[in-house]
Design a protein around this motif. Structure first.
Motif, PDB file in Angstrom:
ATOM      1  N   ASP A   1       0.891  -1.196  -0.058  1.00 46.54           N
ATOM      2  CA  ASP A   1      -0.095   0.000  -0.034  1.00 46.54           C
ATOM      3  C   ASP A   1       0.755   1.205   0.142  1.00 46.54           C
ATOM      4  O   ASP A   1       0.352   2.230   0.135  1.00 46.54           O
ATOM      5  N   LYS A   2       2.088   1.041  -0.016  1.00 45.60           N
ATOM      6  CA  LYS A   2       3.220   2.122   0.048  1.00 45.60           C
ATOM      7  C   LYS A   2       2.785   3.251   1.027  1.00 45.60           C
ATOM      8  O   LYS A   2       2.555   4.356   0.851  1.00 45.60           O
ATOM      9  N   ARG A   3       2.632   2.684   2.396  1.00 43.97           N
ATOM     10  CA  ARG A   3       2.360   3.520   3.436  1.00 43.97           C
ATOM     11  C   ARG A   3       3.727   4.298   3.656  1.00 43.97           C
ATOM     12  O   ARG A   3       4.899   3.942   3.598  1.00 43.97           O
ATOM     13  N   GLN A   4       3.390   5.848   3.944  1.00 45.94           N
ATOM     14  CA  GLN A   4       4.572   6.618   4.023  1.00 45.94           C
ATOM     15  C   GLN A   4       5.265   6.338   5.534  1.00 45.94           C
ATOM     16  O   GLN A   4       4.478   6.768   6.390  1.00 45.94           O
ATOM     17  N   MET A   5       6.504   6.031   5.562  1.00 40.10           N
ATOM     18  CA  MET A   5       7.284   6.036   6.876  1.00 40.10           C
ATOM     19  C   MET A   5       8.260   6.873   6.861  1.00 40.10           C
ATOM     20  O   MET A   5       9.010   6.997   5.787  1.00 40.10           O
ATOM     21  N   ARG A   6       8.329   7.942   7.739  1.00 38.28           N
ATOM     22  CA  ARG A   6       9.423   8.773   7.819  1.00 38.28           C
ATOM     23  C   ARG A   6      10.512   8.540   8.905  1.00 38.28           C
ATOM     24  O   ARG A   6       9.980   8.147   9.990  1.00 38.28           O
ATOM     25  N   ILE A   7      11.781   8.412   8.735  1.00 37.08           N
ATOM     26  CA  ILE A   7      12.821   8.338   9.533  1.00 37.08           C
ATOM     27  C   ILE A   7      13.839   9.426   9.330  1.00 37.08           C
ATOM     28  O   ILE A   7      14.061   9.843   8.397  1.00 37.08           O
ATOM     29  N   HIS A   8      14.529   9.499  10.272  1.00 46.22           N
ATOM     30  CA  HIS A   8      15.709  10.461  10.193  1.00 46.22           C
ATOM     31  C   HIS A   8      16.736  10.140   9.161  1.00 46.22           C
ATOM     32  O   HIS A   8      17.333   8.888   9.508  1.00 46.22           O
ATOM     33  N   SER A   9      17.213  11.201   8.522  1.00 47.38           N
ATOM     34  CA  SER A   9      18.081  10.818   7.447  1.00 47.38           C
ATOM     35  C   SER A   9      19.415  10.263   7.832  1.00 47.38           C
ATOM     36  O   SER A   9      19.873   9.287   7.329  1.00 47.38           O
ATOM     37  N   VAL A  10      19.953  10.899   9.020  1.00 48.16           N
ATOM     38  CA  VAL A  10      21.241  10.774   9.500  1.00 48.16           C
ATOM     39  C   VAL A  10      21.139   9.233   9.992  1.00 48.16           C
ATOM     40  O   VAL A  10      22.163   8.421   9.663  1.00 48.16           O
ATOM     41  N   ILE A  11      20.232   8.895  10.929  1.00 49.61           N
ATOM     42  CA  ILE A  11      20.069   7.438  11.292  1.00 49.61           C
ATOM     43  C   ILE A  11      20.201   6.363  10.317  1.00 49.61           C
ATOM     44  O   ILE A  11      20.872   5.407  10.181  1.00 49.61           O
ATOM     45  N   LEU A  12      19.241   6.565   9.431  1.00 47.64           N
ATOM     46  CA  LEU A  12      19.103   5.697   8.229  1.00 47.64           C
ATOM     47  C   LEU A  12      20.632   5.661   7.391  1.00 47.64           C
ATOM     48  O   LEU A  12      21.114   4.391   7.224  1.00 47.64           O
ATOM     49  N   ALA A  13      21.127   6.897   6.947  1.00 49.32           N
ATOM     50  CA  ALA A  13      22.578   6.701   6.360  1.00 49.32           C
ATOM     51  C   ALA A  13      23.282   6.084   6.885  1.00 49.32           C
ATOM     52  O   ALA A  13      24.310   5.517   6.471  1.00 49.32           O
ATOM     53  N   ASN A  14      23.604   6.447   8.400  1.00 47.58           N
ATOM     54  CA  ASN A  14      24.567   5.744   9.290  1.00 47.58           C
ATOM     55  C   ASN A  14      24.375   4.225   9.452  1.00 47.58           C
ATOM     56  O   ASN A  14      25.246   3.518  10.038  1.00 47.58           O
ATOM     57  N   SER A  15      23.344   3.319   9.103  1.00 49.20           N
ATOM     58  CA  SER A  15      22.963   2.294   9.457  1.00 49.20           C
ATOM     59  C   SER A  15      23.855   1.183   8.359  1.00 49.20           C
ATOM     60  O   SER A  15      24.197   0.013   8.958  1.00 49.20           O
ATOM     61  N   SER A  16      24.342   1.513   7.194  1.00 49.52           N
ATOM     62  CA  SER A  16      25.118   0.883   6.429  1.00 49.52           C
ATOM     63  C   SER A  16      25.356   1.537   5.229  1.00 49.52           C
ATOM     64  O   SER A  16      25.006   2.728   4.945  1.00 49.52           O
ATOM     65  N   HIS A  17      26.476   1.100   4.671  1.00 52.09           N
ATOM     66  CA  HIS A  17      27.041   1.869   3.265  1.00 52.09           C
ATOM     67  C   HIS A  17      25.910   1.877   2.188  1.00 52.09           C
ATOM     68  O   HIS A  17      25.781   2.847   1.455  1.00 52.09           O
ATOM     69  N   VAL A  18      25.167   0.780   2.129  1.00 51.59           N
ATOM     70  CA  VAL A  18      24.276   0.845   1.020  1.00 51.59           C
ATOM     71  C   VAL A  18      23.083   1.997   1.293  1.00 51.59           C
ATOM     72  O   VAL A  18      22.769   2.431   0.384  1.00 51.59           O
ATOM     73  N   LEU A  19      22.698   2.113   2.437  1.00 52.08           N
ATOM     74  CA  LEU A  19      21.643   2.945   2.889  1.00 52.08           C
ATOM     75  C   LEU A  19      22.297   4.550   2.940  1.00 52.08           C
ATOM     76  O   LEU A  19      21.642   5.535   2.587  1.00 52.08           O
ATOM     77  N   SER A  20      23.469   4.681   3.098  1.00 51.99           N
ATOM     78  CA  SER A  20      24.001   5.841   3.104  1.00 51.99           C
ATOM     79  C   SER A  20      24.144   6.340   1.744  1.00 51.99           C
ATOM     80  O   SER A  20      23.969   7.455   1.339  1.00 51.99           O
ATOM     81  N   ALA A  21      24.418   5.095   0.515  1.00 52.84           N
ATOM     82  CA  ALA A  21      24.493   5.760  -0.948  1.00 52.84           C
ATOM     83  C   ALA A  21      22.852   6.002  -1.281  1.00 52.84           C
ATOM     84  O   ALA A  21      22.745   7.007  -1.888  1.00 52.84           O
TER      85      ALA A  21
END
Length: 277
Positions: free
Chosen positions: A20-40
């Protein structure tokens, strides 16, 4: 303006989760710092980084919620078992005693005792196996100390727990969030060590193994996928409980790789007189 400055001005990243493509918001820095794939994904030159959103319709919503719990708190909540009513006649007349775990039939107790003889070998071998993967070190002492599986009994269906572990492992593996991969593996390992395999659990365990082998890649770099490694080693310790079930024989036919991994695991866990000999 470079992407790093955009992150400061737009700290939230939107993920469109589930069918259903539910919109979930997450802090960019936290997401990016979790792995090099998500950082990209967050900081790179892809359209997602510019638009501050990404389509995660392939991700299960419940798995994403637990994924977010881990990113923010280095832990996640596991689902409780489904509890259902059981009449005494359904299980050889053995009744629950004030909600305490049901005593399994005598033959199952003997099989459990036989399995426990394999676990002392299982523990150091599996932990050593985990250490052989090229991962950074992670400390989950707090997360593991605050969680311990309760004794299971035959009025409980633990399928939600196993499905949770598979879904979360797949998500962590897809984006190479290695600390979460390790925590899922360790939590599953701890659970299986204390899990009393009753006859009512056989179908659940077989389905768990099936889900692992249908969903994961055979290799993790130059090694066996670590979740496959875990379930095949566990299966080696309960093979005598499983071998007479048609669903287990079908599992061996459907997944040649599981049959091969199980044979290897049997040689590792119980080299003397294992069930294949």
């Amino acid at each position: 303006m470079n992407v790093d400055l955009e992150i400061i001005e737009s700290p939230m990243f939107t993920l469109l989760v589930g069918p259903d493509k539910r919109q979930m918001r997450i802090h960019s820095v936290i997401l990016a710092n979790s792995s090099h794939v998500l950082s990209a994904l967050v900081r790179g030159n892809m359209r997602e980084a510019r638009e501050r959103r990404s389509d995660w319709s392939h991700v299960n919503e419940e798995a994403f919620i637990r994924f977010s719990q881990f990113l923010y708190g280095r832990d996640y909540k596991v689902p409780p078992p489904v509890v259902f009513d059981i009449t005494p006649e359904e299980h050889d007349g053995v009744e629950l005693d004030n909600g305490e775990p049901r005593t399994p039939p005598e033959d199952w107790t003997r099989q459990q005792e036989s399995r426990e003889q394999c676990w002392p070998r299982f523990a150091p071998l599996y932990i050593q196996s985990l250490q052989d993967y090229d991962w950074g070190k992670a400390d989950f002492s707090n997360a593991l100390a605050t969680w311990a599986p309760t004794p299971n009994h035959s009025s409980e269906d633990w399928a939600p727990f196993f499905e949770c572990q598979v879904q979360l492992y797949l998500l962590a593996d897809m984006y190479l969030v290695e600390p979460l991969i390790q925590l899922v593996l360790l939590r599953t390992y701890i659970f299986l060590r204390s899990f009393e395999l009753l006859e009512s659990d056989i179908d659940t365990i077989i389905e768990f193994i099936h889900r692992v082998y249908e969903s994961t890649a055979p290799r993790y770099g130059d090694r066996v996928d670590p979740l496959r490694d875990l379930v095949s080693r566990y299966a080696a310790t309960v093979a005598r409980e499983l071998e007479n079930h048609e669903a287990f024989r079908q599992l061996l036919e459907d997944h040649d790789s599981f049959a091969a991994d199980l044979r290897t695991a049997c040689q590792l866990e119980a080299p003397e007189g294992n069930w294949l000999s």
